[in-house]
Design an enzyme around this catalytic site. Structure first.
Site, mmCIF file in Angstrom:
data_model
loop_
_atom_site.group_PDB
_atom_site.id
_atom_site.type_symbol
_atom_site.label_atom_id
_atom_site.label_comp_id
_atom_site.label_asym_id
_atom_site.label_seq_id
_atom_site.Cartn_x
_atom_site.Cartn_y
_atom_site.Cartn_z
ATOM 1 N N GLU A 1 -1.797 -14.866 -17.988
ATOM 2 C CA GLU A 1 -2.535 -13.677 -18.413
ATOM 3 C C GLU A 1 -3.929 -13.666 -17.800
ATOM 4 O O GLU A 1 -4.391 -12.632 -17.290
ATOM 5 C CB GLU A 1 -2.645 -13.639 -19.938
ATOM 6 C CG GLU A 1 -3.459 -12.452 -20.453
ATOM 7 C CD GLU A 1 -3.557 -12.411 -21.974
ATOM 8 O OE1 GLU A 1 -4.209 -11.483 -22.483
ATOM 9 O OE2 GLU A 1 -2.984 -13.288 -22.636
ATOM 10 N N GLU B 1 -17.603 -16.721 -22.191
ATOM 11 C CA GLU B 1 -18.092 -17.866 -22.959
ATOM 12 C C GLU B 1 -16.956 -18.803 -23.369
ATOM 13 O O GLU B 1 -17.092 -20.033 -23.319
ATOM 14 C CB GLU B 1 -18.849 -17.366 -24.201
ATOM 15 C CG GLU B 1 -20.159 -16.667 -23.902
ATOM 16 C CD GLU B 1 -19.989 -15.264 -23.309
ATOM 17 O OE1 GLU B 1 -20.937 -14.777 -22.658
ATOM 18 O OE2 GLU B 1 -18.903 -14.648 -23.503
#
Length: 382
Positions: free
Chosen positions: A244, A369
């Site tokens: 993905e 992040e």
């Protein structure tokens, strides 16, 4: 630097995809952006092209070819044609959902679902994110309680790509209390009692791609729709996250490259002070920087695609590709808007739409992040 990723068959496939997009997508794209959704005929058209069933075994109506390079071709051609948002639903179908239906299904489930998935008659989605839970899969709260030969689902999902169009939704649900071993994957089919579509969400960009809320209110799903074993959903999800993230990285870099190419053409033609703005040193140097960054990123990304095909792509390397390529996408597209001047802010120009569409790349499939945290933990710094 010359790319060595593709073979002749991929180039032939590229031509067929390019022709399909020019004929079946580009003329209708403004309407789809206005409607906030693509028609189901886009999926069936791609199914007829063979683009949805490349990895599906021949016995179920596909080509039986496990080669992510074909997926890369679709993403690159969609970016070149400036219609990426319209193809995000179909690429989620092939790049993100397909591995679950290939690897986690029984033979009965394969026979029931794969032919329709390959033809585009059954549209797929995966429902992980919840209103209170994003990248942390252990925080999933949607419950599935056994009830005879069914599960009863209660909960809500949000930010679901293909949420409106989907016929088969892979729902990540809680079947136990353990943060990881208590998760399972269950396929919820269109028309299931207690399964409702919520709002089709309005987004800053990606207007042609339907994103929706889903609600499970006592939804009764046959136990035969369980993917894999109960309690092993977390491991199924994490196994497929690398592909993905590669899909998002490929799309991000492809869109950045397309934006760069449009800008090369623009600065050659646009005049200022009596000459093309591309002849100005400040423009040449900025374009030189972008060209270098794109080329370097492309070589790393192509190597990651090779590793994915070979079964050796690590979650860490996928995380590196995802955050770097999407952050680069943001920098390149923003610089290209600047070089277009006022026209770069006009939606009639593809660069303006690319700028609008690109911001979310750094958020979905795991934020920058989170990607850095995955990489940082692998360094065992203490």
């Amino acid at each position: 630097m010359k790319r060595v990723l593709f073979d002749e068959e991929h180039q032939a496939y590229r031509e067929s995809v390019r022709t399909f997009l020019e004929r079946e997508v580009v003329p209708h794209y403004p309407d789809w952006e206005r409607d906030g959704i693509v028609p189901r005929s886009l999926f069936t058209g791609l199914g007829e092209l063979g683009a949805l069933g490349i990895a599906v075994p021949e016995e179920f109506g596909g080509s039986g070819i496990c080669d992510f390079r074909y997926n890369v071709v679709v993403l690159e051609e969609a970016a070149r044609a400036a219609v990426t948002p319209a193809l995000l639903g179909p690429t989620l179908h092939t790049d993100v959902c397909m591995p679950y239906f290939l690897d986690e299904t029984t033979e009965e489930q394969k026979a029931r679902w794969l032919p329709g998935i390959a033809s585009g008659e059954l549209i797929t989605a995966v429902a992980m994110t919840e209103p209170g839970t994003g990248s942390d899969l252990s925080g999933i709260r949607t419950k599935a309680v056994p009830d005879g030969d069914h599960y009863v689902l209660d909960g809500a999902k949000t930010f679901i790509t293909n949420g409106i169009n989907a016929d088969l939704v892979i729902a990540a649900v809680r079947t136990g209390e353990h943060p990881h071993r208590g998760l399972s994957l269950i396929v919820v089919e269109r028309g299931t009692p207690g399964f409702e579509r919520g709002r089709k969400l309005e987004k800053v960009g990606l207007h042609a791609q339907d994103t929706a809320e889903l609600v499970f209110d006592g939804a009764r799903v046959p136990a035969a729709n369980l993917l894999g074993k109960e309690g092993e959903g977390f491991y199924g999800l994490t196994r497929n996250l690398a592909q993905e993230r590669m899909s998002v990285a490929v799309a991000g870099l492809a869109q950045a490259t397309a934006a760069f190419d449009w800008t090369v053409a623009y600065v050659r033609e646009r005049n200022a002070f009596g000459k093309p703005i591309g002849s100005l040193q400040v423009t040449r140097h900025r374009m030189a920087e972008l060209a270098t960054e794109l080329d370097v990123a492309q070589q790393y990304l192509d190597r990651c695609v090779q590793a994915l095909n070979e079964g050796g792509l690590t979650p860490v390397d996928a995380a590196k590709a995802k955050w770097w390529c999407t952050e680069l996408q943001g920098r390149v597209v923003d610089a290209c808007v600047q070089l277009h001047g006022g026209y770069g802010y006009m939606l009639e120009y593809p660069i303006a739409r690319a700028w609008q569409d690109s911001r979310v790349s750094r958020i979905y499939a795991g934020t920058t992040e989170i990607m850095k945290e995955i990489i940082g933990r692998s360094l065992e710094l203490g």
